[in-house]
Write a protein that holds these residues in place. Structure first.
Motif, PDB file in Angstrom:
ATOM      1  N   HIS A 113       0.822  -1.418   0.143  1.00  0.00           N
ATOM      2  CA  HIS A 113       0.208  -0.353  -0.194  1.00  0.00           C
ATOM      3  C   HIS A 113       1.090   1.166   0.149  1.00  0.00           C
ATOM      4  O   HIS A 113       1.959   0.840  -0.031  1.00  0.00           O
TER       5      HIS A 113
ATOM      6  N   HIS B 175       1.721   4.255   1.459  1.00  0.00           N
ATOM      7  CA  HIS B 175       1.637   4.277   3.666  1.00  0.00           C
ATOM      8  C   HIS B 175       3.705   4.858   2.379  1.00  0.00           C
ATOM      9  O   HIS B 175       3.942   3.677   2.597  1.00  0.00           O
TER      10      HIS B 175
ATOM     11  N   ASP C 220       5.652   3.934   5.110  1.00  0.00           N
ATOM     12  CA  ASP C 220       6.416   3.296   6.274  1.00  0.00           C
ATOM     13  C   ASP C 220       6.591   1.675   4.645  1.00  0.00           C
ATOM     14  O   ASP C 220       6.838   1.220   5.444  1.00  0.00           O
ATOM     15  N   HIS C 221       6.227   2.066   3.333  1.00  0.00           N
ATOM     16  CA  HIS C 221       6.116   0.750   2.934  1.00  0.00           C
ATOM     17  C   HIS C 221       6.458   1.324   1.333  1.00  0.00           C
ATOM     18  O   HIS C 221       6.819  -0.119   0.992  1.00  0.00           O
TER      19      HIS C 221
ATOM     20  N   HIS D 218      -7.370  -1.683   5.781  1.00  0.00           N
ATOM     21  CA  HIS D 218      -6.440  -0.707   6.169  1.00  0.00           C
ATOM     22  C   HIS D 218      -6.658   0.295   5.178  1.00  0.00           C
ATOM     23  O   HIS D 218      -7.498   0.200   4.207  1.00  0.00           O
TER      24      HIS D 218
ATOM     25  N   ASP E 125      -0.138  -4.064   5.682  1.00  0.00           N
ATOM     26  CA  ASP E 125      -0.839  -4.231   7.051  1.00  0.00           C
ATOM     27  C   ASP E 125      -1.994  -3.671   7.082  1.00  0.00           C
ATOM     28  O   ASP E 125      -3.035  -3.881   5.987  1.00  0.00           O
TER      29      ASP E 125
HETATM   30 NI    NI Z   1       0.065   1.729   6.522  1.00  0.00          NI
END
Ligand code: NI
Ligand code: MN
Length: 228
Positions: free
Chosen positions: A50, A52, A54-55, A111, A141
């Motif tokens: 996804h 975000h 942090d990915h 998510h 996530d």
């Molecule tokens: Ni996330």
């Protein structure tokens, strides 16, 4: 031969019979992963769950240095293309594709998904990787959701890589239920300790899983593990 290397947070490199698959790179922004040498990460396939940060924070850099084929939902592939990444293969949840003897299934997750500037990132997802009867599930996530039972029924994974840090995703208790619904006895934990909100007690987590007959493996950053 399947070997996994942990690069912190939700970032793993899976070496499956000589094919390197990297998931969700977030390395430069993760102080816990400061010793990871990102220039040496040269996957064949780059899978993004996804949007975000942090990915996907290091996705463009790794994609450009390796020319990896980037497999992600349509919206993420469009974002990559705008930044000069050419080798993309857009999918969506439910999609399947084959690369040599490997089948990749894009699974749903529960998510949100948006880029740092607030733009739409498509749906959050995960991936099942299969070859013959070998099957590994990378959840991305997600909250606990009942379609994990369907993923277990359809894909019968031996290993699941599950978020366990809580707050933004499943916590340890929910991940134990997820493992049972998936039918897995071997879990690799992710999405813990990186931020204050998701710091966990490692020993307590391992013992809680063990009390339910499930192995929880918490890898150190940089650690490699054979998946058997
Ligand atoms: Ni996330
Ligand atoms: Mn995350």
């Amino acid at each position: 031969m399947k070997k996994i290397t942990y690069f912190g947070h939700a970032c793993f490199e899976l070496d499956w019979n000589g094919k390197s698959i990297v998931f969700d790179p977030f390395i430069r922004g993760n102080s816990l992963a400061k010793d990871v040498n990102m220039e040496k990460i040269m996957p064949h396939l780059l899978l993004l769950s996804h949007a975000h940060s942090d990915h996907v924070a290091d996705a463009v850099e790794i994609a450009l240095q390796s020319n990896a084929e980037c497999i992600a939902i349509y919206e993420i592939c469009s974002w990559l293309q705008k930044q000069g990444v050419k080798n993309v293969h857009p999918t969506n949840v439910g999609g399947k594709l084959n690369r040599d003897d490997l089948t990749i299934v894009h699974t749903p997750a529960l998510h949100s998904s948006s880029f740092d500037d607030g733009s739409y990132g498509g749906l959050a997802g995960g991936f099942v990787l299969k070859s013959g009867s070998d099957s590994i599930y990378f959840a991305g996530d997600t909250a606990l959701f009942s379609d994990l039972k369907l993923i277990g029924e359809l894909h019968q994974p031996q290993w699941a890589i599950l978020p366990i840090g809580g707050n933004f995703t499943m916590d340890v208790e929910d991940a134990i239920i997820a493992a049972k619904w998936l039918g897995v006895k071997k879990v690799i934990g992710m999405h813990f300790d990186t931020f204050g909100y998701i710091v966990i007690d490692h020993q307590n987590a391992v013992e809680k899983f063990k009390s339910q007959g499930i192995e929880l493996h918490l890898l150190n950053i940089g650690e490699q593990k054979l998946l058997d």
